[in-house]
Design an enzyme around this catalytic site. Structure first.
Site, PDB file in Angstrom:
ATOM      1  N   LYS A  53       0.842  -1.204   0.000  1.00  0.00           N
ATOM      2  CA  LYS A  53       0.000   0.000   0.000  1.00  0.00           C
ATOM      3  C   LYS A  53       0.874   1.250   0.000  1.00  0.00           C
ATOM      4  CE  LYS A  53      -3.788  -2.536   2.107  1.00  0.00           C
ATOM      5  NZ  LYS A  53      -4.675  -2.812   3.234  1.00  0.00           N
ATOM      6  N   GLN A  97      -4.970  -1.414   9.342  1.00  0.00           N
ATOM      7  CA  GLN A  97      -4.818  -2.755   8.776  1.00  0.00           C
ATOM      8  C   GLN A  97      -5.426  -3.797   9.710  1.00  0.00           C
ATOM      9  OE1 GLN A  97      -3.678  -3.355   5.688  1.00  0.00           O
ATOM     10  NE2 GLN A  97      -3.929  -5.546   5.898  1.00  0.00           N
ATOM     11  N   ASP A 120     -11.196   2.577   3.288  1.00  0.00           N
ATOM     12  CA  ASP A 120     -11.396   1.125   3.178  1.00  0.00           C
ATOM     13  C   ASP A 120     -12.877   0.776   2.992  1.00  0.00           C
ATOM     14  OD1 ASP A 120      -9.371  -0.785   3.141  1.00  0.00           O
ATOM     15  OD2 ASP A 120      -8.888  -0.494   5.268  1.00  0.00           O
TER      16      ASP A 120
HETATM   17  N1  GUN Z   1      -6.894  -6.996   5.933  1.00  0.00           N
HETATM   18  C1  GUN Z   1      -7.161  -7.809   4.887  1.00  0.00           C
HETATM   19  N2  GUN Z   1      -7.666  -7.084   3.871  1.00  0.00           N
HETATM   20  C2  GUN Z   1      -7.730  -5.812   4.277  1.00  0.00           C
HETATM   21  C3  GUN Z   1      -8.157  -4.587   3.681  1.00  0.00           C
HETATM   22  O1  GUN Z   1      -8.607  -4.530   2.535  1.00  0.00           O
HETATM   23  N3  GUN Z   1      -8.035  -3.480   4.449  1.00  0.00           N
HETATM   24  C4  GUN Z   1      -7.563  -3.505   5.705  1.00  0.00           C
HETATM   25  N4  GUN Z   1      -7.512  -2.366   6.389  1.00  0.00           N
HETATM   26  N5  GUN Z   1      -7.163  -4.611   6.305  1.00  0.00           N
HETATM   27  C5  GUN Z   1      -7.240  -5.756   5.587  1.00  0.00           C
END
Ligand code: GUN
Length: 283
Positions: A53, A97, A120
């Site tokens: 990211k 996350q 998100d």
């Molecule tokens: N953990 C697994 N997939 C994701 C996601 O798309 N966003 C976040 N914040 N955590 C995750």
């Protein structure tokens, strides 16, 4: 061999488009989009995702602020950080996350994020908005699937869409998004009777189960579009999806590979949400 839906290439294109948009924003005197990335603990998979990211942000010209906190961080400390990020005018997106350490209530944390910075799309405000067709931040993996279907001109309208998996992150939101595109939706899960039979009727089959290679040709209608959301690590260290790619590839009309299918699209959609948020906050 069916058509390969190349998420890696498509996500690269989207990132180039976003990079141009960010350049235009800066030239117009706006601030660079800024994303706060919060990681608690040292889960190795989460560290890999967060690094992808951050790299994506750098490519597009999004400023990323990394908050890497120890496993022992209390819920209160995390909530304090989120409050501070909610207040900051120069932060346009907040990403926490998941999964969080067990002593932290995930729901409470997601609820604390300002829905207008929730890039998100996990806040109940955005989840609810999606289900009633209001403009909102849409969660990134399902948004990436819709983007792939559109860019490959694979029609959704009137199609029989079968989703295997009912998670809050993928199964439920992808159902709402396909419905909004006028697909006919069936959501399957572990208690579904005659899963093979239901899947075999799908024009568009979405596999989001989390079980390596579960979907073989017995589940797939000739000419179906098959989207594989699974990321499973095999004993030999290789990644594979929920679909048995080699078994299915000759009967599907189009199919996403793993890796290089849906995965890279998730990050592209996150970056897109950050750019949208930065524009909205500065308009
Ligand atoms: N953990 C697994 N997939 C994701 C996601 O798309 N966003 C976040 N914040 N955590 C995750």
């Amino acid at each position: 061999m069916s058509m390969l839906i190349n998420g890696k290439e498509t996500s690269k294109k989207i990132k180039e488009e976003l990079k141009n948009q960010v350049t235009d924003m800066i030239e117009a005197g706006m601030e660079a989009p800024t994303l706060a990335v919060v990681l608690v603990g040292d889960d190795p998979a989460s560290q890999v995702y967060v690094n992808h990211k951050k790299k994506g942000c750098a490519f597009v010209g999004i400023r990323s602020l990394a908050y890497e906190m120890p496993e022992t961080t209390s819920e209160e400390e995390l909530l304090e950080l989120i409050d501070e990020l909610n207040e900051r005018q120069d932060v346009h997106g907040i990403l926490v996350q998941l999964p969080l350490p067990r002593h932290i209530d995930e729901e409470k944390v997601l609820l604390a994020i300002d829905p207008l910075k929730d890039v998100d799309g996990f806040h109940p405000f955005n989840v609810g908005s999606l289900s009633i067709g209001r403009e909102c931040f849409k969660s990134c993996t399902p948004a990436g699937i819709i983007e792939l279907l559109k860019r490959y001109e694979l029609d959704i309208e009137g199609k029989n869409c079968v989703i295997v998996g009912r998670s809050n992150i993928v199964g439920k939101p992808i159902s709402m998004m396909l419905l909004a595109e006028n697909g006919t939706i069936t959501i399957c899960h572990s208690r579904t009777k005659d899963l093979k039979g239901v899947c075999k009727k799908a024009d568009i089959l979405i596999a989001a189960i989390g079980r390596a290679k579960m979907i073989n040709r017995d589940y797939v209608k000739e000419g179906a579009v098959v989207i594989d959301v699974g990321i499973n690590r095999l004993d030999n260290g290789k990644l594979c999806g929920d679909v048995d790619f080699d078994d299915v590839k000759d009967i599907a009309e189009a199919i996403t590979p793993v890796p290089g299918g849906v995965g890279p699209m998730t990050i592209a959609m996150l970056l897109k949400n950050c750019v949208i948020s930065a524009k909205k906050h500065q308009e």
